[in-house]
Design a protein around this motif. Structure first.
Motif, PDB file in Angstrom:
ATOM      1  N   TRP A   1      -5.961   6.142 -10.932  1.00  0.00           N
ATOM      2  CA  TRP A   1      -5.070   5.530  -9.946  1.00  0.00           C
ATOM      3  C   TRP A   1      -5.483   5.906  -8.528  1.00  0.00           C
ATOM      4  O   TRP A   1      -5.414   5.081  -7.626  1.00  0.00           O
ATOM      5  N   VAL A   2      -5.889   7.156  -8.331  1.00  0.00           N
ATOM      6  CA  VAL A   2      -6.342   7.585  -6.996  1.00  0.00           C
ATOM      7  C   VAL A   2      -7.581   6.793  -6.594  1.00  0.00           C
ATOM      8  O   VAL A   2      -7.675   6.304  -5.466  1.00  0.00           O
ATOM      9  N   SER A   3      -8.522   6.633  -7.509  1.00  0.00           N
ATOM     10  CA  SER A   3      -9.734   5.870  -7.173  1.00  0.00           C
ATOM     11  C   SER A   3      -9.400   4.396  -6.922  1.00  0.00           C
ATOM     12  O   SER A   3      -9.993   3.768  -6.047  1.00  0.00           O
ATOM     13  N   PHE A   4      -8.439   3.847  -7.649  1.00  0.00           N
ATOM     14  CA  PHE A   4      -8.000   2.477  -7.401  1.00  0.00           C
ATOM     15  C   PHE A   4      -7.393   2.355  -6.007  1.00  0.00           C
ATOM     16  O   PHE A   4      -7.719   1.430  -5.263  1.00  0.00           O
ATOM     17  N   TYR A   5      -6.537   3.287  -5.644  1.00  0.00           N
ATOM     18  CA  TYR A   5      -5.905   3.261  -4.321  1.00  0.00           C
ATOM     19  C   TYR A   5      -6.965   3.356  -3.218  1.00  0.00           C
ATOM     20  O   TYR A   5      -6.916   2.619  -2.235  1.00  0.00           O
ATOM     21  N   LEU A   6      -7.924   4.245  -3.376  1.00  0.00           N
ATOM     22  CA  LEU A   6      -8.976   4.391  -2.372  1.00  0.00           C
ATOM     23  C   LEU A   6      -9.823   3.122  -2.280  1.00  0.00           C
ATOM     24  O   LEU A   6     -10.224   2.714  -1.185  1.00  0.00           O
ATOM     25  N   GLY A   7     -10.074   2.474  -3.416  1.00  0.00           N
ATOM     26  CA  GLY A   7     -10.830   1.226  -3.401  1.00  0.00           C
ATOM     27  C   GLY A   7     -10.086   0.107  -2.694  1.00  0.00           C
ATOM     28  O   GLY A   7     -10.669  -0.651  -1.914  1.00  0.00           O
ATOM     29  N   VAL A   8      -8.783  -0.006  -2.954  1.00  0.00           N
ATOM     30  CA  VAL A   8      -7.989  -1.033  -2.277  1.00  0.00           C
ATOM     31  C   VAL A   8      -7.909  -0.721  -0.785  1.00  0.00           C
ATOM     32  O   VAL A   8      -7.953  -1.622   0.054  1.00  0.00           O
ATOM     33  N   ASN A   9      -7.816   0.544  -0.456  1.00  0.00           N
ATOM     34  CA  ASN A   9      -7.751   0.945   0.953  1.00  0.00           C
ATOM     35  C   ASN A   9      -9.035   0.571   1.700  1.00  0.00           C
ATOM     36  O   ASN A   9      -8.993   0.264   2.887  1.00  0.00           O
ATOM     37  N   ARG A  10     -10.155   0.563   0.994  1.00  0.00           N
ATOM     38  CA  ARG A  10     -11.425   0.203   1.630  1.00  0.00           C
ATOM     39  C   ARG A  10     -11.530  -1.282   1.951  1.00  0.00           C
ATOM     40  O   ARG A  10     -12.264  -1.671   2.850  1.00  0.00           O
ATOM     41  N   VAL A  11     -10.807  -2.124   1.215  1.00  0.00           N
ATOM     42  CA  VAL A  11     -10.859  -3.562   1.489  1.00  0.00           C
ATOM     43  C   VAL A  11      -9.706  -4.001   2.397  1.00  0.00           C
ATOM     44  O   VAL A  11      -9.452  -5.186   2.541  1.00  0.00           O
ATOM     45  N   ARG A  12      -9.051  -3.059   3.009  1.00  0.00           N
ATOM     46  CA  ARG A  12      -7.924  -3.334   3.903  1.00  0.00           C
ATOM     47  C   ARG A  12      -8.315  -4.316   5.010  1.00  0.00           C
ATOM     48  O   ARG A  12      -7.528  -5.174   5.389  1.00  0.00           O
ATOM     49  N   SER A  13      -9.542  -4.235   5.498  1.00  0.00           N
ATOM     50  CA  SER A  13      -9.962  -5.104   6.607  1.00  0.00           C
ATOM     51  C   SER A  13     -10.109  -6.562   6.179  1.00  0.00           C
ATOM     52  O   SER A  13     -10.136  -7.457   7.028  1.00  0.00           O
TER      53      SER A  13
ATOM     54  N   MET B   1       0.831  -1.214   0.000  1.00  0.00           N
ATOM     55  CA  MET B   1       0.000   0.000   0.000  1.00  0.00           C
ATOM     56  C   MET B   1       0.863   1.260   0.000  1.00  0.00           C
ATOM     57  O   MET B   1       0.523   2.252  -0.648  1.00  0.00           O
ATOM     58  N   SER B   2       1.970   1.236   0.716  1.00  0.00           N
ATOM     59  CA  SER B   2       2.875   2.384   0.709  1.00  0.00           C
ATOM     60  C   SER B   2       3.470   2.598  -0.682  1.00  0.00           C
ATOM     61  O   SER B   2       3.613   3.740  -1.138  1.00  0.00           O
ATOM     62  N   LEU B   3       3.814   1.503  -1.355  1.00  0.00           N
ATOM     63  CA  LEU B   3       4.338   1.620  -2.712  1.00  0.00           C
ATOM     64  C   LEU B   3       3.270   2.111  -3.683  1.00  0.00           C
ATOM     65  O   LEU B   3       3.572   2.895  -4.594  1.00  0.00           O
ATOM     66  N   LEU B   4       2.032   1.671  -3.504  1.00  0.00           N
ATOM     67  CA  LEU B   4       0.948   2.177  -4.356  1.00  0.00           C
ATOM     68  C   LEU B   4       0.747   3.674  -4.144  1.00  0.00           C
ATOM     69  O   LEU B   4       0.543   4.428  -5.105  1.00  0.00           O
ATOM     70  N   PHE B   5       0.836   4.120  -2.900  1.00  0.00           N
ATOM     71  CA  PHE B   5       0.716   5.550  -2.626  1.00  0.00           C
ATOM     72  C   PHE B   5       1.903   6.309  -3.226  1.00  0.00           C
ATOM     73  O   PHE B   5       1.739   7.390  -3.794  1.00  0.00           O
ATOM     74  N   GLY B   6       3.098   5.728  -3.113  1.00  0.00           N
ATOM     75  CA  GLY B   6       4.273   6.349  -3.713  1.00  0.00           C
ATOM     76  C   GLY B   6       4.162   6.449  -5.221  1.00  0.00           C
ATOM     77  O   GLY B   6       4.606   7.430  -5.824  1.00  0.00           O
ATOM     78  N   SER B   7       3.559   5.445  -5.844  1.00  0.00           N
ATOM     79  CA  SER B   7       3.380   5.511  -7.294  1.00  0.00           C
ATOM     80  C   SER B   7       2.419   6.625  -7.676  1.00  0.00           C
ATOM     81  O   SER B   7       2.589   7.266  -8.719  1.00  0.00           O
ATOM     82  N   LEU B   8       1.429   6.866  -6.832  1.00  0.00           N
ATOM     83  CA  LEU B   8       0.529   8.000  -7.076  1.00  0.00           C
ATOM     84  C   LEU B   8       1.294   9.322  -7.044  1.00  0.00           C
ATOM     85  O   LEU B   8       1.090  10.193  -7.893  1.00  0.00           O
ATOM     86  N   MET B   9       2.170   9.454  -6.071  1.00  0.00           N
ATOM     87  CA  MET B   9       2.940  10.686  -5.946  1.00  0.00           C
ATOM     88  C   MET B   9       3.907  10.863  -7.123  1.00  0.00           C
ATOM     89  O   MET B   9       4.051  11.961  -7.662  1.00  0.00           O
ATOM     90  N   LEU B  10       4.553   9.785  -7.530  1.00  0.00           N
ATOM     91  CA  LEU B  10       5.476   9.871  -8.668  1.00  0.00           C
ATOM     92  C   LEU B  10       4.739  10.173  -9.969  1.00  0.00           C
ATOM     93  O   LEU B  10       5.213  10.972 -10.785  1.00  0.00           O
ATOM     94  N   SER B  11       3.594   9.557 -10.157  1.00  0.00           N
ATOM     95  CA  SER B  11       2.807   9.819 -11.357  1.00  0.00           C
ATOM     96  C   SER B  11       2.298  11.257 -11.365  1.00  0.00           C
ATOM     97  O   SER B  11       2.309  11.926 -12.401  1.00  0.00           O
ATOM     98  N   GLY B  12       1.863  11.724 -10.210  1.00  0.00           N
ATOM     99  CA  GLY B  12       1.430  13.116 -10.116  1.00  0.00           C
ATOM    100  C   GLY B  12       2.576  14.085 -10.370  1.00  0.00           C
ATOM    101  O   GLY B  12       2.403  15.116 -11.026  1.00  0.00           O
TER     102      GLY B  12
END
Length: 170
Positions: free
Chosen positions: A75-87, A37-48
């Motif tokens: 990508w942001v919506s994908f990250y938020l969706g994956v974050n919702r299934v964290r549990s 998840m940290s790498l996915l967030f980092g990819s968002l920052m690099l892409s931005g």
């Protein structure tokens, strides 16, 4: 065997033989899902950063960069969706993202190869932004694979009672 089955076998081989052993060696306080998840967030920052560099530093018209902006929003919506299934990702159980990302992982590898090729052949004016995009795709691919790994159960300490009675004669 069809082409799709072959791609699935290669993908699962990469997941089981490359990333799962790496995930198993991570410390207990740092599960593979959290690293992913940290790498996915980092990819968002690099892409931005790559998109912002093309617009603000290189003078690209925002309308011309609309495709990159829309991909970033996706990508942001994908990250938020994956974050919702964290549990749903729990230690000791099969990671549901393993099957949910079955089609995404091979496609992310293809996009990584394409962005690396694009970064090496792009005009020097856009090279920095293209390599940021390649780095973002590499970070995304590694993050998706790590987030798909099973989380090992925590190691349990033997209690005093277990230590006393293990191997004691009946």
């Amino acid at each position: 065997m069809t082409v799709g089955e072959g791609i699935t076998r290669i993908d699962l081989w990469i997941l089981d033989r490359v990333f799962q052993p790496l995930a198993d060696r991570l410390p207990e306080r740092l599960p593979a899902f959290e690293v992913g998840m940290s790498l996915l967030f980092g990819s968002l920052m690099l892409s931005g950063a790559a998109t912002a560099a093309m617009i603000f530093l290189l003078g690209m018209d925002p309308f011309s960069a609309m495709f990159d902006i829309l991909i970033w929003v996706l990508w942001v919506s994908f990250y938020l969706g994956v974050n919702r299934v964290r549990s749903l990702v729990r230690p000791g159980f099969v990671n549901p993202l393993r099957t949910m990302f079955l089609g995404l992982r091979p496609i992310s590898v293809v996009f990584l190869v394409y962005s690396a090729w694009q970064g090496s052949t792009v005009d020097t004016h856009y090279a920095l932004a293209a390599w940021f995009n390649t780095l973002a795709n590499a970070t995304f691919t590694i993050g998706v694979y790590l987030a798909s790994c099973n989380v090992k159960p925590p190691e349990q300490q033997a209690s005093v009672w277990q230590k006393d009675f293990v191997g004691a004669p009946d």
